[in-house]
Design an enzyme around this catalytic site. Structure first.
Site, mmCIF file in Angstrom:
data_model
loop_
_atom_site.group_PDB
_atom_site.id
_atom_site.type_symbol
_atom_site.label_atom_id
_atom_site.label_comp_id
_atom_site.label_asym_id
_atom_site.label_seq_id
_atom_site.Cartn_x
_atom_site.Cartn_y
_atom_site.Cartn_z
ATOM 1 C CG HIS A 98 15.922 -18.506 -12.427
ATOM 2 N ND1 HIS A 98 15.779 -18.166 -11.095
ATOM 3 C CD2 HIS A 98 17.204 -18.210 -12.750
ATOM 4 C CE1 HIS A 98 16.924 -17.683 -10.637
ATOM 5 N NE2 HIS A 98 17.805 -17.700 -11.613
ATOM 6 C CG ASP B 296 21.453 -14.564 -17.961
ATOM 7 O OD1 ASP B 296 20.942 -13.445 -18.136
ATOM 8 O OD2 ASP B 296 21.261 -15.253 -16.939
ATOM 9 C CE LYS C 95 24.665 -15.836 -15.113
ATOM 10 N NZ LYS C 95 23.225 -15.590 -14.931
ATOM 11 C CD GLU D 287 19.562 -21.582 -14.803
ATOM 12 O OE1 GLU D 287 20.428 -20.765 -15.152
ATOM 13 O OE2 GLU D 287 18.492 -21.246 -14.252
#
Length: 378
Positions: free
Chosen positions: A308, A206, A177, A328
């Site tokens: 996702h 992300d 992230k 993922e």
């Protein structure tokens, strides 16, 4: 001509709240938009037919919406009783019309998703095939990347430990992230992870919708130095125009779509050339029936696919996508199921069990907060 007289006889809905081991934070939490994530609220639908066939499906919600999904599902479930379970597209439409006043997006279709996924699970089990092969698989394994070890709530040392652990577990990519108030701190963490990887696996980042357009352009240009597989959600999920500008300006691919909650919203993203990796979430868009509509449009545009979350569902769907996708790796839902997925040489192996290949665990039942039954179990 072969016909079926089988009918849906019984449905059970379960509201199961899975607690996370520790609170999870991304950029939205650090800027005060959301509270830390502490649990995942899951809606499970179990369906059985007169002839004894069964299927299980689920949807989910984070932070809010779980009780709403469960209540909406209870309202619309009775319309399935007595219907042929093979008519999945027809039944999706029937469920949508049963709740027409709340629309065809968001919570309304997320409640439908649990039923839809259960019906696809049942159809594949009836055929004796993994769901991927029922859909027409292109591959028996899918590239996989880990996300759950790269949150901003994790200190850098912990993130680096996860990199090594993930590689040892056969995972082929690491996503971390970004989107902190200080971009320099983002770059420091990305550089450290990139050094730790040392070219052994792929790297993605992300931003969780954190930046405005000027900040996104500046950040993404700096991130290009790391040769990332993609930069995810640099802008608000509904800013198709802004994502299109980034996709046109950058060499690094742009990934987005996970927060969109309908086929129509994905159509806008695709038509505007706003994405390189499309990231639909089957439970969020209304189930497998709707997910496949998005995939058909994405394949026409030669887009890459990286669904996702919910690897238990998306592994099968990614295996049936024309172009080499990613799936993922999130182990959060593992306690809900008796079975596990296998990773090997950077890829997640599609199980050969019929249907989705999962059954609910005793622990899942212990976390149940509410349930409702319709019809009579055969």
């Amino acid at each position: 001509m072969t016909t079926t007289s089988d009918k849906i006889a019984w449905i059970r809905l379960s509201a199961i709240h899975l607690p996370l081991k520790a609170p999870i934070s991304d950029a939205k939490v650090l800027t005060g938009r959301q509270k830390p994530l502490t649990e995942v609220a899951c809606l499970f639908a179990e369906i059985e037919t007169v002839d004894g066939h069964s299927g299980i499906g689920f949807s989910y919600s984070k932070r809010a919406g779980g009780p709403g999904q469960f209540e909406h599902a209870k309202e619309i479930a009775p319309v399935l009783l007595g219907e042929d379970p093979n008519d999945i597209a027809k039944l999706w439409t029937k469920l949508a019309w049963a709740g027409a006043s709340v629309g065809r997006s968001g919570l309304a279709v997320q409640a439908i998703a649990a039923f839809d996924i259960a019906l696809w699970d049942m159809k594949a089990k009836r055929a004796g095939l993994p769901l991927s092969k029922l859909l027409g698989a292109h591959r028996d394994s899918v590239q996989c990347y880990n996300t759950s070890g790269g949150f901003l709530s994790s200190p850098l040392a912990e993130v680096l430990d996860n990199v090594e652990r993930s590689i040892e577990q056969g995972i082929g990519g690491i996503k971390i992230k970004v989107g902190q108030p200080d971009m320099a701190e983002d770059l420091r963490r990305v550089a450290a992870v990139n050094d730790k990887i040392g070219g052994r696996v792929s790297l993605m980042v992300d931003a969780n919708q954190q930046w405005d357009r000027p900040a996104a352009m500046r950040a993404c240009r700096q991130l290009e130095a790391f040769n990332l597989v993609w930069i995810e959600e640099p802008l608000d999920a509904y800013d198709s125009e802004g994502h299109a500008a980034l996709a046109a300006a950058l060499d690094t691919p742009i990934a987005t779509g996970e927060m969109l909650a309908s086929v129509a919203e994905h159509i806008d993203l695709i038509q505007r050339n706003a994405v390189d990796f499309i990231q639909p979430d089957a439970p969020r868009v209304g189930g497998i029936t709707q997910f496949l509509r998005i995939c058909a449009l994405a394949e026409q545009k030669k887009l890459k696919l990286a669904p996702h979350f919910a690897m238990e569902i998306h592994l099968h769907l990614a295996a049936a996508y024309e172009f080499e996708p990613w799936v993922e790796h999130f182990d959060w839902l593992d306690p809900l199921f008796n079975e596990r997925l296998e990773n090997r040489n950077g890829r997640m192996i599609v199980p050969n069990r019929p249907g989705l290949g999962f059954t609910l665990s005793d622990q899942a039942m212990a976390w149940k907060r509410a349930d409702a039954e319709f019809g009579k179990r055969p």
